[in-house]
Write a protein that holds these residues in place. Structure first.
Motif, mmCIF file in Angstrom:
data_model
loop_
_atom_site.group_PDB
_atom_site.id
_atom_site.type_symbol
_atom_site.label_atom_id
_atom_site.label_comp_id
_atom_site.label_asym_id
_atom_site.label_seq_id
_atom_site.Cartn_x
_atom_site.Cartn_y
_atom_site.Cartn_z
ATOM 1 N N TYR A 159 -2.983 2.485 3.532
ATOM 2 C CA TYR A 159 -4.218 2.029 4.270
ATOM 3 C C TYR A 159 -4.014 0.435 4.109
ATOM 4 O O TYR A 159 -4.853 -0.142 3.276
ATOM 5 N N VAL B 167 0.735 -1.227 0.006
ATOM 6 C CA VAL B 167 0.033 0.086 -0.062
ATOM 7 C C VAL B 167 0.934 1.340 0.125
ATOM 8 O O VAL B 167 0.778 2.292 0.977
ATOM 9 N N SER C 137 -1.899 4.462 -0.752
ATOM 10 C CA SER C 137 -2.981 4.905 0.276
ATOM 11 C C SER C 137 -2.623 4.772 1.783
ATOM 12 O O SER C 137 -2.901 5.414 2.680
ATOM 13 N N CYS D 241 -8.596 -4.909 -3.845
ATOM 14 C CA CYS D 241 -8.864 -4.922 -2.410
ATOM 15 C C CYS D 241 -8.517 -6.384 -1.896
ATOM 16 O O CYS D 241 -8.514 -7.313 -2.617
ATOM 17 N N ALA D 242 -8.152 -6.586 -0.542
ATOM 18 C CA ALA D 242 -8.058 -7.682 0.220
ATOM 19 C C ALA D 242 -9.024 -8.697 0.107
ATOM 20 O O ALA D 242 -8.774 -9.842 -0.159
ATOM 21 N N GLU D 243 -10.330 -8.396 0.153
ATOM 22 C CA GLU D 243 -11.318 -9.374 0.153
ATOM 23 C C GLU D 243 -11.398 -9.994 -1.090
ATOM 24 O O GLU D 243 -11.725 -11.129 -1.443
ATOM 25 N N CYS E 195 -16.406 -5.625 -3.896
ATOM 26 C CA CYS E 195 -15.909 -6.774 -2.934
ATOM 27 C C CYS E 195 -17.518 -7.533 -2.664
ATOM 28 O O CYS E 195 -17.501 -8.630 -2.487
ATOM 29 N N ASN F 272 -4.620 -5.888 0.460
ATOM 30 C CA ASN F 272 -4.863 -5.374 -0.714
ATOM 31 C C ASN F 272 -3.367 -5.108 -1.395
ATOM 32 O O ASN F 272 -2.444 -5.021 -0.759
ATOM 33 N N THR G 22 -5.507 -1.662 -8.546
ATOM 34 C CA THR G 22 -5.501 -1.967 -7.081
ATOM 35 C C THR G 22 -6.541 -3.122 -7.110
ATOM 36 O O THR G 22 -7.428 -2.768 -7.454
ATOM 37 N N VAL H 81 -4.954 -3.554 4.498
ATOM 38 C CA VAL H 81 -6.388 -4.384 4.620
ATOM 39 C C VAL H 81 -5.858 -5.722 4.690
ATOM 40 O O VAL H 81 -5.272 -6.233 3.665
ATOM 41 N N GLU I 139 -1.831 -2.475 -4.232
ATOM 42 C CA GLU I 139 -1.899 -1.565 -5.007
ATOM 43 C C GLU I 139 -1.111 -1.460 -6.171
ATOM 44 O O GLU I 139 -0.065 -2.401 -6.329
ATOM 45 N N SER J 245 -15.638 -0.708 6.133
ATOM 46 C CA SER J 245 -16.399 -1.821 5.668
ATOM 47 C C SER J 245 -16.015 -2.234 4.293
ATOM 48 O O SER J 245 -15.590 -1.273 3.449
ATOM 49 N N PRO J 246 -16.441 -3.499 3.738
ATOM 50 C CA PRO J 246 -16.193 -3.704 2.390
ATOM 51 C C PRO J 246 -16.652 -2.847 1.247
ATOM 52 O O PRO J 246 -17.654 -2.536 1.610
ATOM 53 N N CYS J 247 -15.930 -2.539 0.051
ATOM 54 C CA CYS J 247 -16.449 -1.808 -0.816
ATOM 55 C C CYS J 247 -17.509 -2.382 -1.749
ATOM 56 O O CYS J 247 -17.581 -3.674 -1.731
HETATM 57 N N1 THU Z 1 -9.605 -1.616 0.206
HETATM 58 C C1 THU Z 1 -9.758 -2.754 0.444
HETATM 59 O O1 THU Z 1 -8.779 -3.595 0.319
HETATM 60 N N2 THU Z 1 -11.099 -3.333 0.676
HETATM 61 C C2 THU Z 1 -12.203 -2.597 0.912
HETATM 62 O O2 THU Z 1 -13.143 -3.226 1.003
HETATM 63 C C3 THU Z 1 -11.850 -0.988 0.672
HETATM 64 C C4 THU Z 1 -10.512 -0.660 0.165
HETATM 65 C C5 THU Z 1 -8.146 -0.892 -0.057
HETATM 66 C C6 THU Z 1 -8.123 -0.484 -1.512
HETATM 67 C C7 THU Z 1 -6.645 0.492 -1.495
HETATM 68 O O3 THU Z 1 -5.405 -0.337 -1.472
HETATM 69 C C8 THU Z 1 -7.106 0.992 -0.329
HETATM 70 O O4 THU Z 1 -7.896 0.211 0.701
HETATM 71 C C9 THU Z 1 -7.674 2.678 -0.096
HETATM 72 O O5 THU Z 1 -8.701 2.522 -0.759
#
Ligand code: THU
Length: 141
Positions: A29, A24, A27, A58-60, A92, A47, A56, A31, A49, A87-89
């Motif tokens: 951030y 990451v 971000s 997401c981890a899920e 995902c 996640n 990118t 996950v 990137e 919370s999951p996007c």
């Molecule tokens: N991200 C996830 O891995 N899961 C989510 O459900 C929301 C966002 C990641 C994507 C990106 O690497 C970072 O969080 C910021 O958006």
């Protein structure tokens, strides 16, 4: 089938460990996610990137896609761990719905807080394989 609360501790710990492997640089951030298969396996994701930002993943989705690639298609639960209980996007949620429309989703933070929900609650009135003329998905090709 839904998992009971205590069963979920190893899953949350696996998601927490996967979070440490997040890539990451943009971000900052991280996950972590982990899915519990119906036959008791745990598959993790973080996640990942890219300098081309939209690539990118997401981890899920990394966890679910890895699990499917390893031959799993039925899931009891998915745990996601972030610093602040994010919370999951939506993307995902839709991928979770493809394989496990009723599974438990645990949204946890690094302080040890957790809340339990379900894919059905996260994505109401959803579109799925049964809406397509090709049929039910999941067990097919
Ligand atoms: N991200 C996830 O891995 N899961 C989510 O459900 C929301 C966002 C990641 C994507 C990106 O690497 C970072 O969080 C910021 O958006």
């Amino acid at each position: 089938m839904n998992a009971s609360d205590r069963d979920l501790d190893p899953l949350i710990q696996a998601a927490q460990a996967a979070r440490e492997r997040a890539y990451v640089p943009y971000s900052r951030y991280p996950v972590g996610a982990a899915v519990l298969t119906e036959d008791g396996h745990i598959v993790t994701g973080c996640n990942i990137e890219n300098a081309s930002y939209p690539l990118t993943c997401c981890a899920e989705r990394v966890a679910l896609f890895a699990a499917v690639a390893q031959g799993h298609r039925r899931f009891r639960a998915l745990a996601v761990v972030t610093s602040n209980g994010g919370s999951p996007c939506g993307s995902c949620r839709q991928v979770m719905r493809e394989f496990a429309p009723t599974m438990t989703v645990i949204i946890a933070d690094t302080a040890g807080n957790r809340r339990l929900t379900t894919v059905a609650d996260l994505l109401p009135d959803s579109f799925g394989p049964e809406h397509l003329p090709t049929g039910s998905g999941g067990g097919g090709a």
